[in-house]
Each structure stands twice: as C-alpha cells, then as structure tokens.
Design an enzyme around this catalytic site. Structure first.
Site, PDB file in Angstrom:
ATOM      1  N   SER A 182      40.151  32.255  41.338  1.00 12.44           N
ATOM      2  CA  SER A 182      39.253  33.014  40.473  1.00 12.44           C
ATOM      3  C   SER A 182      39.772  34.436  40.230  1.00 12.44           C
ATOM      4  O   SER A 182      40.883  34.594  39.740  1.00 12.44           O
ATOM      5  CB  SER A 182      37.849  32.991  41.075  1.00 12.44           C
ATOM      6  OG  SER A 182      36.925  33.398  40.118  1.00 12.44           O
ATOM      7  N   ASP A 206      41.755  27.965  39.232  1.00 12.71           N
ATOM      8  CA  ASP A 206      40.707  28.273  38.258  1.00 12.71           C
ATOM      9  C   ASP A 206      40.578  29.795  38.042  1.00 12.71           C
ATOM     10  O   ASP A 206      39.535  30.404  38.342  1.00 12.71           O
ATOM     11  CB  ASP A 206      39.360  27.664  38.690  1.00 12.71           C
ATOM     12  CG  ASP A 206      38.541  27.197  37.487  1.00 12.71           C
ATOM     13  OD1 ASP A 206      39.143  26.793  36.468  1.00 12.71           O
ATOM     14  OD2 ASP A 206      37.294  27.231  37.549  1.00 12.71           O
ATOM     15  N   HIS A 277      34.029  25.163  39.986  1.00 12.89           N
ATOM     16  CA  HIS A 277      34.982  26.267  40.144  1.00 12.89           C
ATOM     17  C   HIS A 277      35.701  26.145  41.499  1.00 12.89           C
ATOM     18  O   HIS A 277      36.903  26.386  41.598  1.00 12.89           O
ATOM     19  CB  HIS A 277      34.166  27.556  40.078  1.00 12.89           C
ATOM     20  CG  HIS A 277      34.952  28.820  39.932  1.00 12.89           C
ATOM     21  ND1 HIS A 277      36.049  28.955  39.112  1.00 12.89           N
ATOM     22  CD2 HIS A 277      34.755  30.058  40.496  1.00 12.89           C
ATOM     23  CE1 HIS A 277      36.498  30.205  39.193  1.00 12.89           C
ATOM     24  NE2 HIS A 277      35.739  30.882  40.027  1.00 12.89           N
TER      25      HIS A 277
END
Ligand SMILES: *[C@@H]1O[C@H](CO)[C@@H](O)[C@H](O)[C@H]1NC(C)=O
Ligand SMILES: *[C@@H]1O[C@H](CO)[C@@H](O)[C@H](O)[C@H]1NC(C)=O
Ligand SMILES: *[C@@H]1O[C@H](CO)[C@@H](O)[C@H](O)[C@H]1NC(C)=O
Ligand SMILES: *[C@@H]1O[C@H](CO)[C@@H](O)[C@H](O)[C@H]1NC(C)=O
Ligand SMILES: *[C@@H]1O[C@H](CO)[C@@H](O)[C@H](O)[C@H]1NC(C)=O
Ligand SMILES: *[C@@H]1O[C@H](CO)[C@@H](O)[C@H](O)[C@H]1NC(C)=O
Ligand SMILES: *[C@@H]1O[C@H](CO)[C@@H](O)[C@H](O)[C@H]1NC(C)=O
Length: 345
Positions: A182, A206, A277
């Site tokens: 992330s 991600d 996620h």
C-alpha cells in the site's frame, strides 16, 4: 482540517458512493479536485484538494527506524543507524548475502503480523539480511493525506541507509529487493528512485492509489517501472485502495486484480476492500515458503485469460517471479490459505 473533511463528506456522501462504483468520470472533478476513500473501518472520507493545508499544519513529525534480522538474530533485531558522517555499523549485516527490505502502509508498523511472517519465511528459506522499515510514527497519522506525503521522506531515509550500506560494506544494489504494501509500496518506489546505484527489484503489494494514481501523478511521485531493474506489482484491490493501471515491468492481477477477492465477499464495503487489499501481502507471504506456485498467464486482459486464450507465456506471482517477466499476468486463486493453485488453470 477535520471540520472541512466532515463537511465535505456530508455534502458529497452520495457522490462517494457513486465514485465507489469505479466508473469514475472526471466531469464532476472526481480525481482532479476531490477524492473519497474508506478507512479500515469502512468510514467514508472525502478529500478536497483545494482545501488541503499547504503548510505544515497538521504535520506529525516522527522517526523512521530500520531493524535488521538475520538467522543469527532472527528474533532480536538490530537497530541500524547511520551516523552524521555517513557510517553505518552493524554486527549482523552480511554483505555477501541478499538483502530484503519490508515495509507497511497507513496505520501499520514494523510489528505487523504479515511483516513478521514474511521475515520468518525468508529466514527459514535462506540466510539473508532482512531489514524491516518501521515508519509507524508517521504512518499512524489518522489523516491519510499526511501519511501519504510522508512516503517520500521515508523512502529517502531508506535510500540513505542503503547507500551507506553500499559505501560501508562490500554489497551492491544487485543484491537488494524492496517489498512494500500500500503506502509502503510508494515508500519503496521513492527508495529505489533516491538510491544512488541500480536497485535490483521492487515488489509493490497493491500500491496505494489515492494521491498517487488518482489524481494521476508524474512517475517521479509514485512507484513505477523505472524505480528498479525489475518492478513487479500485485493488484488485489485495483481502482480503490490499490493501483488499477499497470505501472510495473510485470503486473499481476489475481482474480482480475479487483475487489472482492475470493473469500472477501460481504456487505460491508470497507471490510471487503480492506480484505482484498490485504490479499496482496498474503499471496506474497505464501509464495516465499510454499512449494505450490502462483502460476500466472500473460494476457491482454482478464476476460481473455478466463476464456482460455492465453496459455503460452507464464510467470510465477510473488517471490519467485522471473525478472524477465514483462506485461500483464492473470491467475485465479483459492478463497483461503493456501491460496495458490499451481498450474491448475
Ligand atoms: C477503526 O476502529 C478502531 C477500533 O474502534 C480504532 O482504534 C481505529 O482508530 C479506527 N480507525 C480509523 C481509521 O478511524
Ligand atoms: C473544495 O474547496 C474549495 C475551496 O475551499 C471550494 O471552492 C470547492 O467548492 C470545494 N470542492 C468540493 C468538491 O467540496
Ligand atoms: C552467525 O552465527 C554463526 C554460527 O554460530 C557464526 O559462525 C557467524 O560468525 C555468525 N555471524 C555473525 C555475523 O554474527
Ligand atoms: C515493535 O513495537 C515496539 C513497541 O512499539 C517498537 O519499539 C519496535 O520498534 C517495533 N518493532 C519493529 C520491528 O517495528
Ligand atoms: C566483494 O564482494 C565480491 C562479490 O561478492 C567478492 O568477489 C569480493 O571478493 C569482495 N571483496 C572484498 C574486499 O571483500
Ligand atoms: C471457500 O469456498 C468453499 C467452497 O465453496 C467454502 O466452503 C468456504 O466457506 C469458502 N471459504 C471462505 C473463507 O470464503
Ligand atoms: C509467448 O510464447 C511464445 C511461444 O513460446 C513465444 O513465441 C512468444 O514470443 C511469447 N510472447 C511473449 C510476449 O513473450
């Protein structure tokens, strides 16, 4: 700031739901003037770019800490510190071995379970230098915007440390692999960019989308394929928390790369996206130690893959990904651990 966000959020609540359908048009300024996102609890937030603070108002200062783990100190990390003169001393760092660096995203820390699991898997498999980057003091900022802006600073600090490792020890960028989830993937992009030598590999799990891909930022302000010799990206919540477009040399789209990932289905939107996620780091963690590969197929799109049109060119998603892999790869996974299907189509 807090008040502004609440007000804007009330006014544009419906639009946030609309934008969440992912058929985002820029007619209403979405992505260029404002943006909405859900936090880990499913609470909706709207960011108005013109209302963002333009000075350090709201900034939380904090440190970035680097913890080294090797087989000799697998549960007792050594804090790495670079002196003013650029020297970094280490009792455990072995320059002849490969170095992996791992980092977390928004509200995370170096103690996050997935990071500790990946560290353990790496050391089970080989004697490596595993550096865990803990930027929790900055990442904990409840305001996503500030945490996102911190990634550049954190990436620069990591680059400084790695440059110093190259100068002080007989090691090279060719031995280095950075892995981040992330906002942590954006940290690693900056680290690769600010590193003075060639970085071997960056894996983006991600990579965070708000304020990087949307609104679209120039490549120097987000993880992209120029940040290392091999940049591989795993997309699991594409178009929401994560990158929707391909920005790596090899981009992997398990189950199409979007939410809900199998096993993440449910009513609560925030939960479904958070779960999807997180699949990116779960897949990667599994790929380090499992013997069953995440065989992935080079294809123009997910539809073509599902229609069975793409069987000629494969790679393995995750740690064993072949550095010559290039393009978009698709695969299915199981809905729970162990996720990999091997060569099963
Ligand atoms: C989510 O909820 C938990 C538990 O109530 C809280 O500690 C955390 O700060 C919340 N996260 C956000 C982003 O508000
Ligand atoms: C964003 O803030 C600016 C300046 O305060 C205001 O003019 C504009 O209407 C706001 N836009 C949204 C979408 O709230
Ligand atoms: C690690 O442990 C091994 C075996 O105990 C020892 O030979 C080696 O010198 C140690 N390495 C470091 C860097 O401490
Ligand atoms: C784990 O948490 C402790 C306590 O907050 C902190 O001192 C330490 O730096 C963290 N370790 C890592 C590897 O992030
Ligand atoms: C530096 O590392 C290279 C490759 O690992 C090795 O061939 C060389 O002998 C090392 N040099 C020194 C001074 O340790
Ligand atoms: C995964 O799929 C199986 C078979 O459809 C189902 O029984 C199981 O509950 C699912 N697991 C999760 C976590 O959704
Ligand atoms: C895919 O595989 C085929 C057959 O092995 C090969 O001829 C072709 O060049 C490959 N295409 C790409 C894009 O790698």
């Amino acid at each position: 700031m807090g008040v502004t966000i609440t007000l804007v959020s009330k006014l544009f609540g419906l639009m946030c739901v609309y934008a969440g359908v992912r058929s985002v048009s820029s007619d209403d300024g979405y992505g260029t003037e404002w943006l909405c996102y859900y936090d880990e609890n499913g609470t909706e937030h709207t960011m108005n770019f013109s209302a963002l603070p333009d000075d350090s108002d709201g900034w939380i200062f904090g440190g970035v800490y680097f913890y080294l783990y090797t087989r000799n100190n697998s549960n007792d990390p050594e804090l790495l510190q670079t002196e003013i003169n650029g020297q970094t001393k280490s009792q455990y760092f072995d320059p002849s071995r490969d170095t992996k660096a791992l980092t977390h995203g928004w509200r995370g820390s170096g103690n996050d379970t997935w990071i500790q699991i990946q560290k353990t898997h790496f050391l089970d498999r080989a004697d490596l230098n595993v550096i865990v980057v803990n930027w929790h003091e900055l990442a904990k900022n409840p305001n996503y915007v500030w945490a996102a802006l911190s990634t550049r600073y954190v990436g620069k600090q990591l680059a400084k440390l790695l440059n110093s490792m190259v100068d002080n020890f007989n090691t090279t960028g060719e031995k280095m692999h950075l892995i981040g989830h992330s906002l942590g993937a954006q940290v690693m992009g900056y680290a690769g960019m600010f590193f003075s030598k060639n970085m071997f590999r960056i894996t983006g799990l991600d990579p965070a989308r708000p304020l990087f891909e949307l609104p679209p930022m120039p490549d120097e302000y987000r993880l992209d394929r120029t940040d290392a010799m091999f940049v591989d990206i795993i997309h699991t919540d594409g178009g929401f928390f994560g990158y929707k477009e391909s920005h790596g040399q090899a981009d992997f789209y398990p189950n199409g790369g979007t939410s809900p990932q199998p096993g993440c289905e449910g009513e609560d939107r925030g939960h479904v996206d958070s779960c999807s996620h997180s699949r990116s780091h779960e897949f990667f963690g599994e790929s380090i130690q499992s013997g069953v590969p995440f065989t992935s197929y080079l294809c123009d799109d997910f539809q073509g893959f599902e229609n069975g049109e793409c069987k000629a060119n494969t790679s393995s998603m995750g740690e064993p990904a072949q550095p010559r892999s290039e393009g978009n790869y698709y695969l299915h996974t199981r809905n729970e651990s162990l996720y990999a299907l091997g060569d099963e189509f």
